[in-house]
Motif scaffolding. Structure first.
Motif: not given
Length: 419
Positions: A396-419
């Motif tokens: 999770x990364x966030x830049x909020x000095x000029x406007x706001x930008x949220x950048x997120x990376x989620x591993x799909x493999x962990x989800x598939x294994x969990x489901x």
């Protein structure tokens, strides 16, 4: 063939311990070597000038007599006893060589030489004393640093060997000390990783439990409350119909109006319940999948807040994302858009969702006022997003000095294994 070097914890500790010592060792060694070189040349300069001055007296007698055998014998003795003297030359007043004696050996002379003048003296019989009235010649001495440098190098090599032995002893002690420390540090790191993994599992369980509870509540509202509201509306409509069949009296009119009011209230409560059900368990996810649900969400938020222009860009295949995977991505985007509507005062907001291999990239950006994280406490929404991302092992990364930008990376493999 490509070779990959892996430096473990013990190697890093040894590098931290020994690199400063090694740098100090090299610096002091270079300084010691240069100092010995400078000392040798300084000593040669001092001795050369003293020898030239000392030979002036003997040279004066030889110049007056015109006999140089005794002076040659003296110089030969000096060359035999002092290996640093390479060459002695006696010149007349016109700087023509009268005597030149060179030492035997492999000594390399210095480029410079040391010179002293042989003065011509005028003796006063009555007054006592004498006065220089000119030069009869010159004595030149050339020194050779070869022997002295060889001795200096021998002493330096001995000192270097002792210093290297000390350095090896320090390295051995460091190796022994880092052995136990590295094992302890590895155990601590493993404990931290295990605690972090357990925390992620607990967060994921809590998130799953919350979503399951939301689904249960949504089903109860849909199956019980909304069904009851439909029945109330139908009953109210029947009462209004029966009141319409009565003779036109004030009581009948009031009954019909009250029944119609109850119908409107029941319809309003039913719509509110439908909205609450959609928020608790988005039906669009089950009907349209993640991509369609996101498109519908962005469309609804944009139509409800026309002051800000919302856009969505998707990339990749989302067909395999369902269950917890789709809900987590949906909730993250939903909370980000909610924060934009409540706080950003933005004119445009962009949502980007892309699947690249085994990773899902989510980016939400706006051109609003932004905020300073150091001065503004993080809200519940941001904390919830961070917890969802952490539970799934993402970033999770966030830049909020000029406007706001949220950048997120989620591993799909962990989800598939969990489901």
């Amino acid at each position: 063939m490509r070779v990959t070097w892996r430096v473990g914890t013990r190697g890093r500790l040894l590098a931290i311990t020994l690199l400063p010592v090694l740098a100090l060792f090299v610096t002091l060694t270079w300084y010691s070597y240069q100092s010995r070189q400078s000392e040798v040349h300084a000593e040669l300069a001092e001795r050369g000038q003293l020898l030239a001055t000392a030979l002036v007296t003997s040279s004066e007698i030889s110049l007056v007599r015109g006999q140089f055998d005794e002076l040659r014998a003296t110089i030969d003795g000096m060359l035999q006893t002092d290996s640093a003297i390479h060459r002695v030359t006696l010149l007349d007043a016109d700087r023509k060589p009268l005597l030149d004696v060179t030492a035997r050996g492999d000594g390399v002379p210095e480029a410079r030489y040391y010179e002293a003048a042989v003065h011509k003296r005028l003796l006063y019989v009555t007054g006592g004393g004498n006065r220089n009235v000119g030069n009869m010649g010159y004595v030149q001495v050339r020194m050779s640093p070869t022997v002295m440098l060889r001795k200096a190098r021998s002493r330096f090599q001995l000192e270097l060997a002792v210093a290297l032995a000390g350095l090896l002893v320090c390295a051995g002690l460091a190796w022994q000390m880092t052995s136990g420390f590295a094992a302890s540090l590895r155990a601590s790191m493993q404990a931290v990783r295990a605690a972090d993994a357990e925390k992620r599992r607990l967060l994921q369980r809590v998130t799953t439990a919350v979503e399951d509870e939301r689904q249960t509540i949504a089903l109860e509202i849909h199956d019980e409350l909304n069904a009851t509201l439909i029945a109330v509306r139908l009953e109210a409509q029947q009462i209004a119909g029966l009141a319409g069949n009565l003779p036109p009296t004030d009581a009948a009119t009031q009954i019909r109006d009250k029944a119609q009011a109850i119908t409107k209230l029941a319809l309003g409560l039913y719509n509110s319940g439908r909205t609450l059900v959609r928020r608790l368990r988005p039906e669009m996810l089950d009907m349209l999948g993640l991509q369609g649900a996101l498109e519908e969400m962005v469309r609804q938020v944009g139509s409800s807040h026309p002051a800000c222009r919302f856009s969505l860009r998707t990339e990749g295949d989302f067909a395999g994302l369902d269950g917890d995977a789709a809900i987590s991505a949906y909730r993250i985007v939903q909370e980000a858009l909610s924060n934009i509507v409540k706080h950003a005062r933005a004119g445009t907001a962009n949502v980007e969702v892309a699947r690249h291999g085994e990773a899902l990239q989510i980016a939400v950006a706006d051109d609003g006022v932004g905020f300073d994280p150091a001065r503004t406490a993080a809200g519940v929404g941001l904390a919830g997003m961070r917890e969802r991302v952490q539970a799934l092992g993402g970033t999770f990364a966030m830049d909020c000095l000029s406007g706001t930008r949220i950048s997120i990376m989620l591993p799909v493999e962990a989800w598939c294994a969990g489901t």
